[in-house]
Design an enzyme around this catalytic site. Structure first.
Site, PDB file in Angstrom:
ATOM      1  N   PRO A  87      57.101  90.957 -16.389  1.00  0.00           N
ATOM      2  CA  PRO A  87      58.304  90.353 -15.816  1.00  0.00           C
ATOM      3  C   PRO A  87      59.243  89.949 -16.960  1.00  0.00           C
ATOM      4  CG  PRO A  87      56.425  88.861 -15.657  1.00  0.00           C
ATOM      5  CD  PRO A  87      55.911  90.124 -16.265  1.00  0.00           C
ATOM      6  N   GLY A  89      62.498  87.956 -18.888  1.00  0.00           N
ATOM      7  CA  GLY A  89      63.085  86.614 -18.940  1.00  0.00           C
ATOM      8  C   GLY A  89      62.062  85.510 -18.833  1.00  0.00           C
ATOM      9  N   GLY A  91      59.546  84.906 -21.419  1.00  0.00           N
ATOM     10  CA  GLY A  91      58.890  84.570 -22.677  1.00  0.00           C
ATOM     11  C   GLY A  91      57.635  85.384 -22.915  1.00  0.00           C
ATOM     12  N   GLY A  93      57.687  88.553 -23.911  1.00  0.00           N
ATOM     13  CA  GLY A  93      57.948  89.589 -24.920  1.00  0.00           C
ATOM     14  C   GLY A  93      58.420  90.917 -24.360  1.00  0.00           C
ATOM     15  N   SER A  94      59.120  90.889 -23.202  1.00  0.00           N
ATOM     16  CA  SER A  94      59.505  92.169 -22.588  1.00  0.00           C
ATOM     17  C   SER A  94      60.416  92.987 -23.501  1.00  0.00           C
ATOM     18  CB  SER A  94      60.149  91.947 -21.220  1.00  0.00           C
ATOM     19  OG  SER A  94      61.298  91.153 -21.341  1.00  0.00           O
ATOM     20  N   SER A  95      61.352  92.349 -24.187  1.00  0.00           N
ATOM     21  CA  SER A  95      62.282  93.141 -25.014  1.00  0.00           C
ATOM     22  C   SER A  95      61.574  93.672 -26.263  1.00  0.00           C
ATOM     23  CB  SER A  95      63.517  92.333 -25.393  1.00  0.00           C
ATOM     24  OG  SER A  95      63.178  91.297 -26.274  1.00  0.00           O
ATOM     25  N   ASP A 138      57.644  87.978 -32.188  1.00  0.00           N
ATOM     26  CA  ASP A 138      57.375  88.785 -30.985  1.00  0.00           C
ATOM     27  C   ASP A 138      57.026  90.230 -31.333  1.00  0.00           C
ATOM     28  OD1 ASP A 138      58.080  86.513 -29.618  1.00  0.00           O
ATOM     29  OD2 ASP A 138      59.458  87.511 -28.253  1.00  0.00           O
TER      30      ASP A 138
HETATM   31  O1  PMV Z   1      61.571  85.657 -26.475  1.00  0.00           O
HETATM   32  P1  PMV Z   1      60.627  84.527 -26.278  1.00  0.00           P
HETATM   33  O2  PMV Z   1      60.898  83.744 -25.047  1.00  0.00           O
HETATM   34  O3  PMV Z   1      59.191  84.941 -26.428  1.00  0.00           O
HETATM   35  O4  PMV Z   1      60.872  83.474 -27.470  1.00  0.00           O
HETATM   36  C1  PMV Z   1      60.649  83.852 -28.791  1.00  0.00           C
HETATM   37  C2  PMV Z   1      60.214  82.722 -29.613  1.00  0.00           C
HETATM   38  C3  PMV Z   1      61.320  81.883 -30.260  1.00  0.00           C
HETATM   39  O5  PMV Z   1      60.646  81.152 -31.286  1.00  0.00           O
HETATM   40  C4  PMV Z   1      61.915  80.918 -29.269  1.00  0.00           C
HETATM   41  C5  PMV Z   1      62.433  82.737 -30.865  1.00  0.00           C
HETATM   42  C6  PMV Z   1      62.032  83.541 -32.091  1.00  0.00           C
HETATM   43  O6  PMV Z   1      62.858  84.357 -32.531  1.00  0.00           O
HETATM   44  O7  PMV Z   1      60.936  83.342 -32.637  1.00  0.00           O
END
Ligand code: PMV
Length: 293
Positions: A87, A89, A91, A93-95, A138
């Site tokens: 899913p 948005g 957190g 790591g989809s992107s 990520d």
């Molecule tokens: O994209 P997310 O929701 O997994 O967030 C990444 C983690 C952060 O520390 C918030 C941003 C980063 O670039 O490390």
């Protein structure tokens, strides 16, 4: 077909952007990309659970030129079919998983191989399109896979002294990692001393969590996850919904719980000492999708 798993952050999100360490792990949900020569080249979503933010034409318009820069003009003739369990948005790591899967798919297609480090550094170029200036945690954990320690581009595997089980629950999607990181930056610039103190405490507990993971001290690990969540609350990135999901986990006997990722919505993870089935049931009763990871 090439794949990349999603990820969770066990400790250190946000602080990691400022050079402090983080602990992250891949999880069993994935993005799959298949590639073929086509008269209709471009990116096509087969089962689109990718973050709506990442589906914006403006962002995707930048991905193909970046891939062309990395791999040459052959990219312009390719059709990429993207399927995802992840899913968006949330957190998870989809992107970054999409970035790594796209790179693996092209490498497979052109019959070339690259080291994990090279794949991670190409994925960073794509991640910059989605997140501006990501810390790198990520795409590093997703390219490397497993449980890792990450700090300023350096990463290494962590060996857990005892297997541990997490239950993840998905709340409302967040407004985007970029927005959350920018909000923390604003807070940091306005309150540098207080926010630096929060980062330092997060860093201290991230180091302690690594030791507890390596020694298999699950009680202490859970307590530190809960403390990490409190510090993220103080940083202003939690929401009432995320707090409620963490409290529900504690009520169901979890050893600790925290939000994972950028916050402002997204996902929580709870450390359980059993199969996690009662917590999964409680989340389901409350109307939340949850899974063991
Ligand atoms: O994209 P997310 O929701 O997994 O967030 C990444 C983690 C952060 O520390 C918030 C941003 C980063 O670039 O490390």
């Amino acid at each position: 077909m090439s794949k990349a798993f999603g990820k969770i952050i066990l400790a250190g999100e946000h602080a990691v952007v400022y050079g402090y360490p983080a602990i992250a792990s891949t999880l069993n949900l994935q993005v799959c990309v298949s590639v073929q020569h086509s008269a209709h080249p471009g990116l096509k979503f087969v089962n689109p659970k990718i973050d709506p933010e990442h589906q914006s034409t403006a962002l995707f318009a930048q991905i193909l030129p970046k891939l062309t820069q990395l791999f040459g003009n052959c990219v312009a003739e390719l059709e990429f079919q993207i399927d995802s369990d992840l899913p968006g948005g949330c957190g998870l790591g989809s992107s970054a998983a999409l970035s790594v899967a796209l790179i693996r798919a092209i490498l497979d297609f052109i019959g070339e191989s690259r080291s994990v480090k090279e794949i991670a550094s190409m994925a960073l170029e794509l991640e910059k399109i989605f997140h501006g200036n990501p810390s790198g945690v990520d795409h590093t954990v997703i390219a490397q896979e497993g449980l890792i320690w990450f700090q300023q581009g350096f990463s290494e595997r962590i060996q857990a002294g005892r297997p541990f089980k997490l239950v993840a629950a998905i709340a409302s999607p967040h407004a985007g990692t970029l927005a959350a990181v920018q909000a923390v930056r604003k807070n940091y610039e306005a309150n540098q001393i207080q926010v630096t103190k929060l980062f330092e405490e997060i860093s201290k507990l991230t180091h302690a969590m690594r030791t507890h993971i390596e020694q298999g001290n699950l009680l202490e690990l859970g307590q530190l996850m809960t403390r990490n969540h409190e510090l993220l609350q103080n940083l202003g990135v939690s929401t009432d919904e995320l707090d409620t999901l963490c409290l529900l986990a504690k009520r169901e006997g979890a050893l600790g719980a925290k939000l994972t990722g950028a916050g402002g919505g997204g996902c929580v993870i709870a450390l359980v000492s059993d199969t996690g089935s009662s917590l999964l049931h409680a989340y389901e009763q409350a109307g939340y999708r949850s899974f063991v990871c």
